[in-house]
Design a protein around this motif. Sequence first.
Motif, PDB file in Angstrom:
ATOM      1  N   ASP A 156     -16.573  13.392   0.435  1.00 44.37           N
ATOM      2  CA  ASP A 156     -15.637  12.416  -0.104  1.00 44.37           C
ATOM      3  C   ASP A 156     -15.199  12.760  -1.516  1.00 44.37           C
ATOM      4  N   TRP A 157     -15.964  13.629  -2.212  1.00 44.17           N
ATOM      5  CA  TRP A 157     -15.592  14.009  -3.574  1.00 44.17           C
ATOM      6  C   TRP A 157     -14.398  14.955  -3.614  1.00 44.17           C
ATOM      7  N   VAL A 158     -14.088  15.604  -2.500  1.00 45.36           N
ATOM      8  CA  VAL A 158     -12.926  16.508  -2.484  1.00 45.36           C
ATOM      9  C   VAL A 158     -11.636  15.687  -2.585  1.00 45.36           C
ATOM     10  N   PRO A 159     -11.425  14.650  -1.741  1.00 44.79           N
ATOM     11  CA  PRO A 159     -10.251  13.786  -1.946  1.00 44.79           C
ATOM     12  C   PRO A 159     -10.466  12.755  -3.052  1.00 44.79           C
ATOM     13  N   GLY A 160     -11.727  12.567  -3.486  1.00 39.92           N
ATOM     14  CA  GLY A 160     -11.997  11.633  -4.573  1.00 39.92           C
ATOM     15  C   GLY A 160     -11.977  10.182  -4.159  1.00 39.92           C
ATOM     16  N   GLU A 161     -12.317   9.902  -2.907  1.00 41.80           N
ATOM     17  CA  GLU A 161     -12.336   8.525  -2.409  1.00 41.80           C
ATOM     18  C   GLU A 161     -13.677   8.277  -1.734  1.00 41.80           C
ATOM     19  N   ALA A 162     -14.472   7.394  -2.301  1.00 43.38           N
ATOM     20  CA  ALA A 162     -15.839   7.169  -1.827  1.00 43.38           C
ATOM     21  C   ALA A 162     -15.843   6.276  -0.589  1.00 43.38           C
ATOM     22  N   ARG A 163     -15.293   6.787   0.484  1.00 44.68           N
ATOM     23  CA  ARG A 163     -15.231   6.067   1.752  1.00 44.68           C
ATOM     24  C   ARG A 163     -15.566   7.016   2.885  1.00 44.68           C
ATOM     25  N   ILE A 164     -16.211   6.478   3.936  1.00 41.58           N
ATOM     26  CA  ILE A 164     -16.582   7.340   5.062  1.00 41.58           C
ATOM     27  C   ILE A 164     -15.343   7.901   5.731  1.00 41.58           C
ATOM     28  N   HIS A 165     -14.289   7.083   5.861  1.00 44.11           N
ATOM     29  CA  HIS A 165     -13.100   7.599   6.544  1.00 44.11           C
ATOM     30  C   HIS A 165     -12.483   8.755   5.759  1.00 44.11           C
ATOM     31  N   ALA A 166     -12.592   8.721   4.421  1.00 43.83           N
ATOM     32  CA  ALA A 166     -12.056   9.826   3.622  1.00 43.83           C
ATOM     33  C   ALA A 166     -12.881  11.089   3.819  1.00 43.83           C
ATOM     34  N   ALA A 167     -14.199  10.934   3.907  1.00 40.66           N
ATOM     35  CA  ALA A 167     -15.057  12.095   4.152  1.00 40.66           C
ATOM     36  C   ALA A 167     -14.790  12.692   5.534  1.00 40.66           C
ATOM     37  N   LEU A 168     -14.659  11.819   6.536  1.00 38.06           N
ATOM     38  CA  LEU A 168     -14.392  12.314   7.890  1.00 38.06           C
ATOM     39  C   LEU A 168     -13.048  13.025   7.963  1.00 38.06           C
ATOM     40  N   ARG A 169     -12.019  12.451   7.343  1.00 37.11           N
ATOM     41  CA  ARG A 169     -10.702  13.097   7.378  1.00 37.11           C
ATOM     42  C   ARG A 169     -10.744  14.449   6.666  1.00 37.11           C
ATOM     43  N   ASN A 170     -11.441  14.500   5.537  1.00 39.65           N
ATOM     44  CA  ASN A 170     -11.588  15.774   4.840  1.00 39.65           C
ATOM     45  C   ASN A 170     -12.305  16.801   5.713  1.00 39.65           C
ATOM     46  N   GLY A 171     -13.324  16.359   6.443  1.00 38.76           N
ATOM     47  CA  GLY A 171     -14.032  17.275   7.333  1.00 38.76           C
ATOM     48  C   GLY A 171     -13.156  17.766   8.465  1.00 38.76           C
TER      49      GLY A 171
END
Length: 345
Positions: free
Chosen positions: A319-334
Motif C-alpha cells: 500500500d506504500w507504493v500508491p500511498g493509500e493505507a487500504r487493503i483495496h489499494a494494496a491488492l490493486r497495486n499487486g
Amino acid sequence: MTTIGVVGAGAAATAATHVVDQAREDVEVTILEKSGGLCGRAATRRRGPVTYDYGANYLKDRDSRVTELITETMDTEGLVDTRGPIYAYERDGEIGPGRDSDDRKWSYEAGLTQIAKRLLDRTDATVHRNTRVDRIHREGEQWRLTDADGQSWGPFDALVVNPPAPQTADLLRTAEWDDPLREDLLEAIDAVPYRSVWTAVLHYPFELDRPYYAVINTDAEHEIGWIAREECKPGHVPDGESLLVVQAGQDWSERHFERDPETNVAELIDLTVDLLDDERLREPDWTDHQGWRYALPDEPVRQGPIDSATDHGLYFVGDWVPGEARIHAALRNGLDTGEKLVYGL
C-alpha cells in the motif's frame, strides 16, 4: 523454468503471485514470510469462538478490479459485509453521525487473512513462513536471498519485495548490489512517511447497543483514533458478546509504543470508557494487543526509481507504493505489478 522470489506474504504480494501464476505455467514462485501468518496488516486472530481483525478492519468496495477479484474470481463462501455505519467525533469526544456511505465493508467469517490464503490456494507458489529475509544479493542477472538463519534462497530471475517502506529500505541498504539505482531507490523509499498505531482488543460478555459499527476521530486531536465493534461482522462474535478493536491515535501511539503493554491496555480502557460513556467497559473479561510500528503510509513513493527497478527484475509492492493505507489499494497495486512482471518476463 523461470523463478521468482517474493519477500513477504502481504495482500499485494499474494495478488501479484496470483496474476503471475494464472498467466504463466513455466514460473516457479517462492514466498518467504517472516511471521507465521499471511496478509500483513490485514491480520486475524481467534480466541475460542471469537474471530477478530485487529489490524486493517475491512476491505472497501472502492476499486472495480478488486471487487471483481473478491466477488467473482475468488471463492465467496464466508464473505460477509459489516453491518452498520461509521460515526465520527473530534477532540471533544462528542460522537455523531459521520460516514454513512453505501460502500461495502467486507471481511470473511474466518477473518481478513482469508484474502491471502484464498489467493495463494489458487496458485502453485511455495510459502515458507517464519522465514525472515536478512539480505538481498545480486548475482549477475539474478537475485538471491539470505534468511536470518543464514540459509540461501534462489537464484531468482525476478524479485518482488513487499515489506513496509522502512523495512524495504533497510533491505536495500545492506543489499549486495552495486548499481547507482540502489541509491535512487533508497532516497525515494526512505521518503515515504508512516504513522504508527497501537491497538487494544477488549472483549465483554455482553452486547453493546449502539447504532454504529465504528467511530472515527476526524481531527486527529483525540487519544483514540478508531473503535470498531467486531460483533457487526457476521460470524465473528457470538450473540450476546462484544469485542472492541481500539486503535490509538498517532501521537499517543508514538509516545507509548515501547511502554509496557499492560499499562497501554489499561489506559486505552479508561479512554474507551470516557469516549463511549459506558462504565461497564472498564472491566473486559479478556484483552489482547498489538503495536504496528509501520501501519499507515501517508504519501506514495516517487515512482521513477520504482519503475526503473523493473529493468533489473526488481519489483516493489504494497500500500506504500500508491500511498493509500487500504487493503483495496494494496491488492490493486499487486494486480498491476503482477501484470508488469508477466510482461517483463
